[in-house]
Design an enzyme around this catalytic site. Structure first.
Site, PDB file in Angstrom:
ATOM      1  N   LEU B  73       0.797  -1.226   0.000  1.00 57.44           N
ATOM      2  CA  LEU B  73       0.000   0.000   0.000  1.00 57.44           C
ATOM      3  C   LEU B  73       0.833   1.282   0.000  1.00 57.44           C
ATOM      4  O   LEU B  73       0.457   2.273   0.628  1.00 57.44           O
ATOM      5  CB  LEU B  73      -0.985   0.013   1.181  1.00 57.44           C
ATOM      6  CG  LEU B  73      -2.022  -1.116   1.223  1.00 57.44           C
ATOM      7  CD1 LEU B  73      -3.044  -0.849   2.323  1.00 57.44           C
ATOM      8  CD2 LEU B  73      -2.736  -1.292  -0.118  1.00 57.44           C
ATOM      9  N   CYS B 130      -6.322  -6.238   1.787  1.00 64.23           N
ATOM     10  CA  CYS B 130      -4.925  -6.229   1.346  1.00 64.23           C
ATOM     11  C   CYS B 130      -4.135  -7.278   2.107  1.00 64.23           C
ATOM     12  O   CYS B 130      -4.075  -7.243   3.328  1.00 64.23           O
ATOM     13  CB  CYS B 130      -4.259  -4.877   1.535  1.00 64.23           C
ATOM     14  SG  CYS B 130      -2.572  -4.910   0.882  1.00 64.23           S
ATOM     15  N   LYS B 164     -14.280  -4.328  -1.170  1.00 63.17           N
ATOM     16  CA  LYS B 164     -13.403  -5.258  -1.881  1.00 63.17           C
ATOM     17  C   LYS B 164     -13.009  -6.395  -0.956  1.00 63.17           C
ATOM     18  O   LYS B 164     -12.398  -6.179   0.081  1.00 63.17           O
ATOM     19  CB  LYS B 164     -12.164  -4.530  -2.401  1.00 63.17           C
ATOM     20  CG  LYS B 164     -11.287  -5.414  -3.251  1.00 63.17           C
ATOM     21  CD  LYS B 164     -10.384  -4.595  -4.113  1.00 63.17           C
ATOM     22  CE  LYS B 164      -9.449  -5.468  -4.907  1.00 63.17           C
ATOM     23  NZ  LYS B 164      -8.589  -4.663  -5.772  1.00 63.17           N
TER      24      LYS B 164
END
Ligand SMILES: Cc1cc2nc3c(=O)[nH]c(=O)nc-3n(C[C@H](O)[C@H](O)[C@H](O)COP(=O)(O)OP(=O)(O)OC[C@H]3O[C@@H](n4cnc5c(N)ncnc54)[C@H](O)[C@@H]3O)c2cc1C
Ligand SMILES: Cc1cc2nc3c(=O)[nH]c(=O)nc-3n(C[C@H](O)[C@H](O)[C@H](O)COP(=O)(O)O)c2cc1C
Ligand code: FES
Lengths: 251, 302
Positions: B73, B130, B164
């Site tokens: 990220l 993530c 997501k």
């Protein structure tokens, strides 16, 4: 910039180790400057999956030359490509070497890093062209290098050609007599080699530029997979490099 | 002319093709290759409240029909994004979807809030998945955590929200159900799968982070399964991603019911992938005599 399906005009061995691939693209030929690289998919299949970055070695009219050595899956497939076949290619990409026509120019290359050095030397004066290889098989013939023999310094790790030892030792010796105001150094090769070159250059106050190598995915600054920490902060080698001034490097 | 427009909530996309977060740069990286207005939308790299350095190198590694990444990220933070990226997209005729993340529900909301008043931002995608930062995946492995994030963000914005999700959750459908209940407008399926590669020559992991997210054609069947199951059981809007590389891949996801598709890793092996997919979808539907993408969507025969 654009992605093209480009015809391979020639793909031949030019020494025991090196191959030269010639592509036909006036788009790329017109825009290529020394230091630029191309992203090249060696196959339409998903194996190998990622494109391979390849430095532009020479431009002749609408023809673009690439030099490579077979070291792994991608270059192995590349070596089997026949003239007439087409490859997906995009570029030219990345930063370029700054032309310094008024300086005495020293080129230091190692292995396949010689490719962009050949391109640059074809457009600039050459005071000395240093080329370090592992062994005689990795050397390129003078016709491929296009360098005047009297300017060429070759070393090999095993002593099978040129001076036995490392090209960094040759550079150290030559650098002793270089006036930093008159000379400028360009280098491309393996990391450990370039680190030593940059270290010596910095000690002597010599300026120069180095072309970095990093594993890449996109080649256009989009994935952040190829970053490197520099005095300008964390940069992408593909987009903000690969050519960087010595003083930006933390080495 | 085939009708490609796709509606989610009140938002009309000119076509169902978007690009996936983190695979399309931050701003203008692909602008030299094609006009972004050819795409239905752009989903930007995850942005967090504060700048992040990301993980150590090496961060990427090629695998069979795909790659591993552990970027971690890396981004310049919301403030820089507002100053630099938003104005760039203001004049581009495509829907901008901003992807945000945080370490807590509050941080997600804090990252999302500044975009709620931005007309240029059409929707937000919340990266609950993530694999390359601590705590990243957990949000969408746990329905309660995921709900907390959606509620917190819902409270600060009326924009469309896409959650997501990770394919690593025990039951992706139940997570999708939970986020929809909490106020999401749709789900993005899928983020990467956690994988690992080893460099035999150096006898080290190929990535400094040791593990990374697997993406590319290799994960397409897994993505297909999750999109199929969520569409069949919940009928909620889905942005499908995972290995979409050609128009054929995109059409397959539309066939199982995806509302939008995202082109991810394919951008790396073909900078023209997204516009070529738009064109390929158009040509296919024309050839098949289908008048609109809506008539084609979800027509999988079972
Ligand atoms: C900007 C840039 C320019 C480049 N220009 C050229 C060029 O002009 N010509 C060229 O041949 N290559 C060039 N490369 C390197 C090239 O992109 C490939 O990485 C290289 O050719 C190996 O690809 P491969 O698929 O054959 O090997 P891979 O399958 O990717 O690698 C196989 C194995 O070999 C190792 N390996 C990779 N490269 C080397 C190496 N050089 N020496 C020793 N081991 C290695 C890998 O770590 C891996 O373990 C450049 C790279 C960059 C970033
Ligand atoms: C290099 C890379 C970086 C990514 N960064 C992000 C990110 O910042 N935020 C996010 O939500 N997803 C990120 N992803 C995941 C993709 O958006 C996508 O969900 C995933 O890669 C699967 O699609 P694909 O196989 O088409 O790439 C990243 C993927 C890759 C390969
Ligand atoms: S290779 Fe993707 S950012 Fe450099």
């Amino acid at each position: 910039m654009r992605k093209e399906r480009i015809e391979v005009v020639e793909n031949v061995g030019v020494s025991q180790s090196f191959y030269r691939l010639t592509l036909r693209s006036s788009f790329i030929a017109d825009r290529s400057r020394p230091g630029h690289f191309l992203q090249m998919r060696v196959s339409e299949s998903y194996d190998p999956f990622l494109a391979r970055p390849m430095s532009i070695c020479r431009v002749r009219r609408d023809l673009v030359d690439i030099l490579y050595i077979v070291v792994g899956a991608g270059t192995r497939v590349l070596s089997s490509i026949k003239p007439g076949m087409k490859l997906d290619v995009w570029g030219p990409l990345g930063t370029i070497f700054t032309p310094m026509p008024k300086k005495k120019l020293i080129y230091v290359s190692g292995g396949v890093g010689v490719a962009p050095m050949i391109f640059l030397a074809s457009q600039m004066p050459v005071e000395a062209f240093l080329f370090g290889v592992r062994t005689a098989a990795d050397l390129l013939p003078l016709s491929e290098l296009g360098i005047d023999k009297s300017r060429l310094h070759v070393s090999s790790n095993d002593g099978s050609v040129g001076e036995k030892g490392y090209i960094t030792d040759v550079f150290d010796r030559l650098a002793k007599n270089m006036n930093p105001r008159e000379y400028f150094v360009y280098t491309c090769g393996p990391d450990p080699m370039m680190r030593l070159i940059v270290k010596t250059a910095k000690e002597k106050g010599l300026s120069g530029e180095a072309s970095m190598e990093e594993v890449m995915a996109c080649g256009v600054g989009a994935c952040l997979g190829c970053v490197m920490d520099t005095k300008r902060g964390r940069i992408t080698v593909c987009h903000e490099g690969p050519v960087l001034p010595f003083d930006v490097l933390t080495w | 002319m085939v009708e490609l427009t796709t509606k989610i909530g009140d938002l009309v996309f000119k076509n169902p093709v978007t690009v996936a977060s983190g695979t399309f740069g931050v701003k203008d990286e692909f602008a030299p290759y094609f006009d972004y207005a050819l795409m239905g939308g752009v989903i930007t790299k995850t942005v967090t409240t504060k700048p992040r350095e990301g993980n150590a190198m090496p961060r990427i590694c090629e695998t069979s029909a795909g790659m591993l990444n552990a970027i971690g990220l890396q981004n310049k933070g919301v403030e820089a994004f507002l100053k630099d990226v938003i104005p760039y997209f203001r004049s581009i005729d495509t829907h901008l979807i901003v992807n945000v993340a945080g370490k807590s529900a509050e941080e997600f909301a804090e990252a999302a809030r500044p975009f709620s008043g931005e007309a240029t931002v059409k929707a937000l995608e919340l990266n609950l998945s993530c694999p390359n930062v601590s705590g990243g995946l957990d949000f969408s492995k746990n329905a309660l955590e995921a709900k907390k994030v959606i509620r917190a963000v819902r409270a600060v914005t009326t924009k469309l929200l896409f959650a997501k999700l990770t394919p690593e959750a025990e039951n992706v459908v139940s997570i999708a159900e939970a986020v929809m209940e909490a106020g999401a407008d749709g789900v993005s399926l899928i983020n990467t799968l956690v994988g690992m590669a080893v460099n035999l020559r150096e006898k080290r992991p190929s990535l400094a982070n040791i593990t990374g997210g697997l993406s590319g054609p290799a994960i397409k069947p897994i993505a297909m399964r999750h999109v199929f199951e969520v569409k069949r059981k919940l009928r909620v809007p889905v942005i499908a991603m995972g290995g979409i590389t050609t128009a054929k891949d995109a059409l397959e996801f539309l066939l199982v019911g995806a509302d939008l598709i995202s082109v991810g890793t394919a951008n790396f092996i073909n900078p023209m992938a997204a516009p070529e997919i738009v064109q390929g979808i158009r040509e296919y539907l024309e050839k098949e005599g289908v008048k609109s993408v809506g008539d084609f969507r979800g027509t999988l025969k079972l």
